[in-house]
Design a protein around this motif. Structure first.
Motif, mmCIF file in Angstrom:
data_model
loop_
_atom_site.group_PDB
_atom_site.id
_atom_site.type_symbol
_atom_site.label_atom_id
_atom_site.label_comp_id
_atom_site.label_asym_id
_atom_site.label_seq_id
_atom_site.Cartn_x
_atom_site.Cartn_y
_atom_site.Cartn_z
ATOM 1 N N ASP A 107 0.810 -1.218 0.000
ATOM 2 C CA ASP A 107 0.000 0.000 0.000
ATOM 3 C C ASP A 107 0.845 1.270 0.000
ATOM 4 O OD1 ASP A 107 -2.105 -1.728 0.068
ATOM 5 O OD2 ASP A 107 -3.111 -0.797 1.780
ATOM 6 N N CYS A 108 2.002 1.235 0.639
ATOM 7 C CA CYS A 108 2.837 2.438 0.642
ATOM 8 C C CYS A 108 3.418 2.710 -0.738
ATOM 9 C CB CYS A 108 3.942 2.319 1.691
ATOM 10 S SG CYS A 108 3.335 2.506 3.385
ATOM 11 N N LEU A 165 -7.375 6.001 -1.439
ATOM 12 C CA LEU A 165 -6.037 6.548 -1.233
ATOM 13 C C LEU A 165 -5.076 6.110 -2.336
ATOM 14 C CD1 LEU A 165 -5.475 6.049 2.601
ATOM 15 C CD2 LEU A 165 -5.414 8.249 1.412
ATOM 16 N N ILE A 166 -5.155 4.839 -2.713
ATOM 17 C CA ILE A 166 -4.200 4.285 -3.678
ATOM 18 C C ILE A 166 -4.831 4.107 -5.059
ATOM 19 C CG2 ILE A 166 -2.951 3.117 -1.845
ATOM 20 C CD1 ILE A 166 -4.264 0.503 -2.709
ATOM 21 N N GLY A 167 -6.030 4.652 -5.229
ATOM 22 C CA GLY A 167 -6.794 4.394 -6.442
ATOM 23 C C GLY A 167 -6.187 4.911 -7.726
ATOM 24 N N ALA A 168 -5.256 5.864 -7.621
ATOM 25 C CA ALA A 168 -4.635 6.423 -8.824
ATOM 26 C C ALA A 168 -3.260 5.826 -9.093
ATOM 27 C CB ALA A 168 -4.517 7.941 -8.692
ATOM 28 N N ALA A 224 2.659 11.121 3.835
ATOM 29 C CA ALA A 224 1.513 10.240 3.648
ATOM 30 C C ALA A 224 1.881 8.779 3.892
ATOM 31 C CB ALA A 224 0.938 10.418 2.248
ATOM 32 N N VAL A 225 3.021 8.361 3.360
ATOM 33 C CA VAL A 225 3.460 6.971 3.517
ATOM 34 C C VAL A 225 3.772 6.663 4.981
ATOM 35 C CG1 VAL A 225 5.404 5.439 3.043
ATOM 36 C CG2 VAL A 225 4.241 6.597 1.152
ATOM 37 N N ALA A 226 4.459 7.573 5.656
ATOM 38 C CA ALA A 226 4.774 7.367 7.071
ATOM 39 C C ALA A 226 3.499 7.301 7.909
ATOM 40 C CB ALA A 226 5.682 8.486 7.573
ATOM 41 N N THR A 227 2.526 8.137 7.580
ATOM 42 C CA THR A 227 1.258 8.151 8.310
ATOM 43 C C THR A 227 0.487 6.854 8.093
ATOM 44 O OG1 THR A 227 1.133 10.570 8.083
ATOM 45 C CG2 THR A 227 -0.901 9.425 8.650
#
Length: 253
Positions: A107-108, A165-168, A224-227
């Motif tokens: 996901d990241c 969040l990862i849709g794009a 964003a990735v860290a969060t």
């Protein structure tokens, strides 16, 4: 030809505002019911899934049940036994952590790609998904007794937010893998939420999702990735506290 049944999808209304009608196979219906019972804990981890019992429970013949069980086995929701039967996959702290860390990898990376391709349409979808998740969370928190339908709605809105969040990311493989890993962690989140109602929640998941939204909308990929990674790991920590070591001590077959 397999028999077909019609199912009402309350969250996907038709043009006139009434519930849409979806035609699905009997095997698909059994799969959805069986999966829901596993996720909701009606079928406990490690429980034997005898075909005769499932036939009576779901009012189906053996063939659709076997198809549903084999599909759930491929998703690691059930495991095969030495007697050619099935049982619900046990819960395991090791599996939970493994699924979490793998989900972070998938996901990241997908989130970084998604932010690189982010458009106005992506942002609008993400904000809408967050709003829907917030509303579902409020509804699920209102009843004194747990409501399975509202739990289902909350889980669906939660998945939609994380998918948005990862849709794009423009990678069907990453999206498919993310969906599979989401399902694995869902098996642990649902009973943990039930435990949290009795023990008291340690965290504010709504605030965590709001922070995720802010980080994503900022287009700051590192933030964003860290969060997101911190959100997943905090979820695992809470699940382990809610479910306890005894429930998470079984090994995965």
């Amino acid at each position: 030809m397999k028999p077909r049944i019609k199912a009402l999808l309350e969250d996907e209304p038709g043009r006139d505002g009434s519930p849409a009608v979806e035609e699905i196979t009997l095997s698909e219906q059994v799969y959805r019911l069986l999966r829901r019972d596993i996720m909701g804990g009606a079928l406990a981890p490690g429980q034997s899934l005898r075909l005769e019992l499932l036939k009576q429970r779901y009012g189906s013949s053996f063939s659709p049940i076997r198809e549903a069980l084999n599909r759930l086995r491929s998703e690691r929701m059930v495991v095969a036994t030495t007697s050619r039967g099935f049982r619900v996959a046990p819960l395991s702290a090791d599996e939970l952590r493994d699924a979490c860390e793998t989900r972070i990898l998938i996901d990241c990376d997908a989130l970084r790609r998604s932010l690189a391709n982010a458009s106005d349409a992506w942002e609008a979808r993400l904000v809408g998904a967050f709003h829907a998740l917030t509303l579902a969370g409020r509804r699920a928190a209102q009843p004194a007794d747990p409501d399975p339908d509202q739990e289902d709605a909350l889980e669906a809105r939660h998945q939609e937010f994380h998918h948005a969040l990862i849709g794009a990311c423009r990678s069907p493989w990453l999206l498919d893998l993310s969906t599979q890993l989401y399902a694995q962690t869902e098996r642990y989140r649902r009973p943990a939420r039930a435990g949290a109602t009795a023990i008291g929640p340690r965290r504010d998941a709504g605030q965590e999702h709001r922070l995720l939204l802010e980080a994503a909308l900022s287009r700051d990929a590192d933030w964003a990735v860290a969060t997101l990674a911190a959100h997943y790991r905090d979820t695992v920590e809470c699940i382990e506290q809610m479910l306890g070591p005894a429930l998470l001590s079984a090994s995965v077959s």
